[in-house]
Enzyme design. Structure first.
Site, PDB file in Angstrom:
ATOM      1  N   GLY A  29      38.665  46.427  39.680  1.00 19.17           N
ATOM      2  CA  GLY A  29      39.791  46.677  39.311  1.00 19.17           C
ATOM      3  C   GLY A  29      40.085  46.142  38.022  1.00 19.17           C
ATOM      4  NE  ARG A  31      41.192  50.093  32.002  1.00 16.86           N
ATOM      5  CZ  ARG A  31      40.060  51.194  32.489  1.00 16.86           C
ATOM      6  NH1 ARG A  31      38.669  50.710  31.543  1.00 16.86           N
ATOM      7  NH2 ARG A  31      39.809  51.972  32.972  1.00 16.86           N
ATOM      8  N   GLY A  97      39.317  40.694  47.117  1.00 17.64           N
ATOM      9  CA  GLY A  97      41.151  40.301  47.152  1.00 17.64           C
ATOM     10  C   GLY A  97      41.521  40.911  47.599  1.00 17.64           C
ATOM     11  CB  THR A  98      41.207  44.761  47.552  1.00 22.09           C
ATOM     12  OG1 THR A  98      41.299  44.771  46.235  1.00 22.09           O
ATOM     13  CG2 THR A  98      42.651  46.614  47.944  1.00 22.09           C
ATOM     14  CG  PHE A 127      40.838  34.341  46.282  1.00 28.45           C
ATOM     15  CD1 PHE A 127      39.435  33.864  46.614  1.00 28.45           C
ATOM     16  CD2 PHE A 127      40.828  35.888  46.065  1.00 28.45           C
ATOM     17  CE1 PHE A 127      38.557  34.715  47.604  1.00 28.45           C
ATOM     18  CE2 PHE A 127      39.969  36.407  47.037  1.00 28.45           C
ATOM     19  CZ  PHE A 127      38.311  36.237  46.558  1.00 28.45           C
ATOM     20  CG  HIS A 154      54.544  39.666  46.678  1.00 26.82           C
ATOM     21  ND1 HIS A 154      54.551  38.849  48.045  1.00 26.82           N
ATOM     22  CD2 HIS A 154      53.498  39.145  46.809  1.00 26.82           C
ATOM     23  CE1 HIS A 154      53.736  38.180  47.560  1.00 26.82           C
ATOM     24  NE2 HIS A 154      52.653  38.279  47.166  1.00 26.82           N
ATOM     25  CE  LYS A 158      51.789  42.339  48.236  1.00 31.14           C
ATOM     26  NZ  LYS A 158      50.249  42.472  47.799  1.00 31.14           N
ATOM     27  CB  THR A 165      49.292  36.356  51.840  1.00 37.48           C
ATOM     28  OG1 THR A 165      48.787  36.238  50.575  1.00 37.48           O
ATOM     29  CG2 THR A 165      49.283  34.584  52.580  1.00 37.48           C
TER      30      THR A 165
HETATM   31  N1  LIG Z   1      43.574  38.022  47.733  1.00 32.21           N
HETATM   32  C1  LIG Z   1      44.250  37.315  46.563  1.00 32.21           C
HETATM   33  O1  LIG Z   1      44.635  36.803  46.018  1.00 32.21           O
HETATM   34  C2  LIG Z   1      45.330  38.301  45.775  1.00 32.21           C
HETATM   35  C3  LIG Z   1      45.276  39.645  46.070  1.00 32.21           C
HETATM   36  N2  LIG Z   1      45.912  41.013  45.010  1.00 32.21           N
HETATM   37  C4  LIG Z   1      45.307  41.813  45.482  1.00 32.21           C
HETATM   38  O2  LIG Z   1      44.571  42.993  45.119  1.00 32.21           O
HETATM   39  C5  LIG Z   1      44.762  44.276  44.775  1.00 32.21           C
HETATM   40  C6  LIG Z   1      45.195  44.221  43.248  1.00 32.21           C
HETATM   41  O3  LIG Z   1      46.172  43.658  43.235  1.00 32.21           O
HETATM   42  P1  LIG Z   1      46.619  43.870  41.301  1.00 32.21           P
HETATM   43  O4  LIG Z   1      45.599  43.376  40.645  1.00 32.21           O
HETATM   44  O5  LIG Z   1      48.163  43.445  41.080  1.00 32.21           O
HETATM   45  O6  LIG Z   1      47.101  45.470  41.436  1.00 32.21           O
HETATM   46  P2  LIG Z   1      47.362  46.174  40.082  1.00 32.21           P
HETATM   47  O7  LIG Z   1      47.743  47.953  40.018  1.00 32.21           O
HETATM   48  O8  LIG Z   1      47.052  45.652  38.334  1.00 32.21           O
HETATM   49  O9  LIG Z   1      45.609  46.174  39.699  1.00 32.21           O
HETATM   50  C7  LIG Z   1      44.605  47.140  40.133  1.00 32.21           C
HETATM   51  C8  LIG Z   1      43.857  47.467  39.068  1.00 32.21           C
HETATM   52  O10 LIG Z   1      42.455  48.616  40.620  1.00 32.21           O
HETATM   53  C9  LIG Z   1      42.044  49.647  39.413  1.00 32.21           C
HETATM   54  N3  LIG Z   1      41.556  50.993  40.513  1.00 32.21           N
HETATM   55  C10 LIG Z   1      42.401  51.533  41.244  1.00 32.21           C
HETATM   56  N4  LIG Z   1      40.826  52.491  42.069  1.00 32.21           N
HETATM   57  C11 LIG Z   1      40.090  52.291  41.286  1.00 32.21           C
HETATM   58  C12 LIG Z   1      38.472  51.917  41.852  1.00 32.21           C
HETATM   59  N5  LIG Z   1      38.238  53.003  42.507  1.00 32.21           N
HETATM   60  N6  LIG Z   1      37.625  51.774  40.927  1.00 32.21           N
HETATM   61  C13 LIG Z   1      37.885  50.516  39.693  1.00 32.21           C
HETATM   62  N7  LIG Z   1      38.960  50.414  39.577  1.00 32.21           N
HETATM   63  C14 LIG Z   1      40.156  50.725  40.646  1.00 32.21           C
HETATM   64  C15 LIG Z   1      43.869  50.513  39.190  1.00 32.21           C
HETATM   65  O11 LIG Z   1      43.224  51.385  38.244  1.00 32.21           O
HETATM   66  C16 LIG Z   1      44.214  48.747  38.169  1.00 32.21           C
HETATM   67  O12 LIG Z   1      43.809  48.819  37.090  1.00 32.21           O
HETATM   68  C17 LIG Z   1      45.881  44.348  45.517  1.00 32.21           C
HETATM   69  O13 LIG Z   1      45.436  45.004  47.115  1.00 32.21           O
HETATM   70  C18 LIG Z   1      46.654  42.738  45.589  1.00 32.21           C
HETATM   71  O14 LIG Z   1      47.418  42.523  47.437  1.00 32.21           O
HETATM   72  C19 LIG Z   1      46.612  40.301  44.652  1.00 32.21           C
HETATM   73  C20 LIG Z   1      46.431  39.154  44.427  1.00 32.21           C
HETATM   74  C21 LIG Z   1      45.560  37.462  44.578  1.00 32.21           C
HETATM   75  O1  LIG Z   2      50.043  41.742  44.987  1.00 34.23           O
HETATM   76  C1  LIG Z   2      49.517  40.477  45.436  1.00 34.23           C
HETATM   77  O2  LIG Z   2      50.271  39.973  43.831  1.00 34.23           O
HETATM   78  C2  LIG Z   2      49.287  39.606  45.849  1.00 34.23           C
HETATM   79  N1  LIG Z   2      48.410  40.034  46.572  1.00 34.23           N
HETATM   80  C3  LIG Z   2      47.573  39.061  48.034  1.00 34.23           C
HETATM   81  C4  LIG Z   2      48.727  39.966  49.502  1.00 34.23           C
HETATM   82  O3  LIG Z   2      48.766  40.788  49.695  1.00 34.23           O
HETATM   83  O4  LIG Z   2      49.131  38.463  49.685  1.00 34.23           O
HETATM   84  C5  LIG Z   2      48.246  38.086  47.704  1.00 34.23           C
HETATM   85  C6  LIG Z   2      49.510  37.361  46.470  1.00 34.23           C
HETATM   86  O5  LIG Z   2      50.416  37.069  47.620  1.00 34.23           O
HETATM   87  C7  LIG Z   2      49.844  38.197  45.934  1.00 34.23           C
END
Ligand SMILES: NC(=O)C1=CN([C@@H]2O[C@H](COP(=O)(O)OP(=O)(O)OC[C@H]3O[C@@H](n4cnc5c(N)ncnc54)[C@H](O)[C@@H]3O)[C@@H](O)[C@H]2O)C=CC1
Ligand SMILES: O=C(O)C1=N[C@H](C(=O)O)C[C@H](O)C1
Length: 268
Positions: A29, A31, A97-98, A127, A154, A158, A165
């Site tokens: 992910g 990019r 983190g997904t 995180f 958010h 999203k 969370t």
């Molecule tokens: N645990 C944490 O602290 C946080 C978790 N998240 C979660 O992280 C995930 C991603 O969030 P964002 O970065 O905002 O989304 P985003 O949509 O900006 O990024 C996801 C990326 O994954 C890529 N992708 C899709 N399928 C793929 C595959 N099979 N292999 C490799 N890459 C692939 C997409 O092209 C995209 O670039 C969400 O589930 C979100 O809820 C987001 C922020 C913090």
């Molecule tokens: O997609 C986001 O941006 C985030 N996703 C995570 C979640 O679903 O809890 C963590 C954070 O809230 C940001």
């Protein structure tokens, strides 16, 4: 004991003479919004080496070919399980983190890990240190309040709702309420538009706001006779998640098996 310094052609990729070997990291992910931030953070860390960046359409084997020891996954709920399966098969530990994990998916990952005693996977819905502390504080406070509801807020891009969370916070609060023998939060609502009272996560109402200008925010509202307690956490920038991600990358090699949430890595 004798030691010898390897000549440059004997060194593992990423090794700097006189310094401990760096951890080789792949980002899935790469990019995306979070992936971009992880790439920056790994590149800025002296003890880590970014060896692969993979996004949708790229060849997943790149992370294995590049010798990644740890993969960080911020992709999408519908693809993350395949990524984890691949990494476990390749003996690569994962920092995930997904979002979108339920008990069944977690059990499946634990099953995949059984024959792999040297591989670790940490799956954390958040995180951010403040968000993790908020979850702990909510868990502690829950038994003192007859009512608890959660509002997560958010950015509008999203893909999932409610947030991972918020779901985890609701489950932790619900477990604390059950342990204390609390009945359901009082609610005399008899008719309302569908959705008006939010989603029901184990008896805790969770409301999701999507608003331009926001990043990631959560409020836990607790009420008792004549008082309320509001716990709120705000991530204004995705940099807020990076100390937790880097901690997990550095630690996961010492934590085989499945870890859910970053709490234990923080000593909580
Ligand atoms: N645990 C944490 O602290 C946080 C978790 N998240 C979660 O992280 C995930 C991603 O969030 P964002 O970065 O905002 O989304 P985003 O949509 O900006 O990024 C996801 C990326 O994954 C890529 N992708 C899709 N399928 C793929 C595959 N099979 N292999 C490799 N890459 C692939 C997409 O092209 C995209 O670039 C969400 O589930 C979100 O809820 C987001 C922020 C913090
Ligand atoms: O997609 C986001 O941006 C985030 N996703 C995570 C979640 O679903 O809890 C963590 C954070 O809230 C940001």
């Amino acid at each position: 004991m004798t030691t010898s310094t390897p000549t440059p052609d004997q060194q593992a990729p990423g090794t700097v003479v006189g310094e401990p070997p760096r951890i080789s990291v792949g980002v899935l992910g790469a990019r995306g919004r979070m992936g971009t931030e992880v790439v920056k953070a790994v590149n800025a860390a002296d003890d880590l080496e970014l060896v692969a960046m993979v996004d949708e359409g790229d060849w997943l084997f790149n992370v294995a070919d590049a010798g990644a020891q740890v993969v960080v996954d911020f992709t999408r709920p519908d693809v993350v399980m395949d990524n984890i399966r691949f990494c476990i098969d390749q003996n690569i530990s994962c920092v995930v983190g997904t979002t979108g994990f339920d008990e069944q998916k977690l059990a499946t990952v634990a099953e995949w890990l059984e024959p792999k005693p040297d591989v670790g996977v940490v799956i954390a819905p958040n995180f951010g240190i403040g968000a993790i502390l908020l979850m702990r504080f909510a868990q502690e406070a829950a038994r003192f309040f007859p009512s608890t509801e959660i509002v997560e807020l958010h950015h509008p891009n999203k893909v999932d709702a409610p947030s991972g969370t918020a779901v985890r916070t609701a489950r932790l609060v619900a477990a604390a309420r059950r342990a204390a023998g609390l009945p359901a939060s009082p609610d005399a609502t008899t008719d309302s538009l569908p959705g008006a009272r939010g989603a029901d996560v184990e008896g805790v109402a969770v409301h999701a706001v999507r608003l331009t200008g926001l990043v990631a925010h959560q409020e836990v509202l607790m009420g008792a006779a004549g008082e309320t307690l509001t716990l709120r956490h705000d991530s204004y920038d995705r940099a807020s998640f990076m100390p937790g991600v880097l901690l997990a990358v550095r630690e996961i090699g010492r934590r085989p098996g499945l870890t859910v949430g970053l709490e234990s890595f923080l000593g909580l």
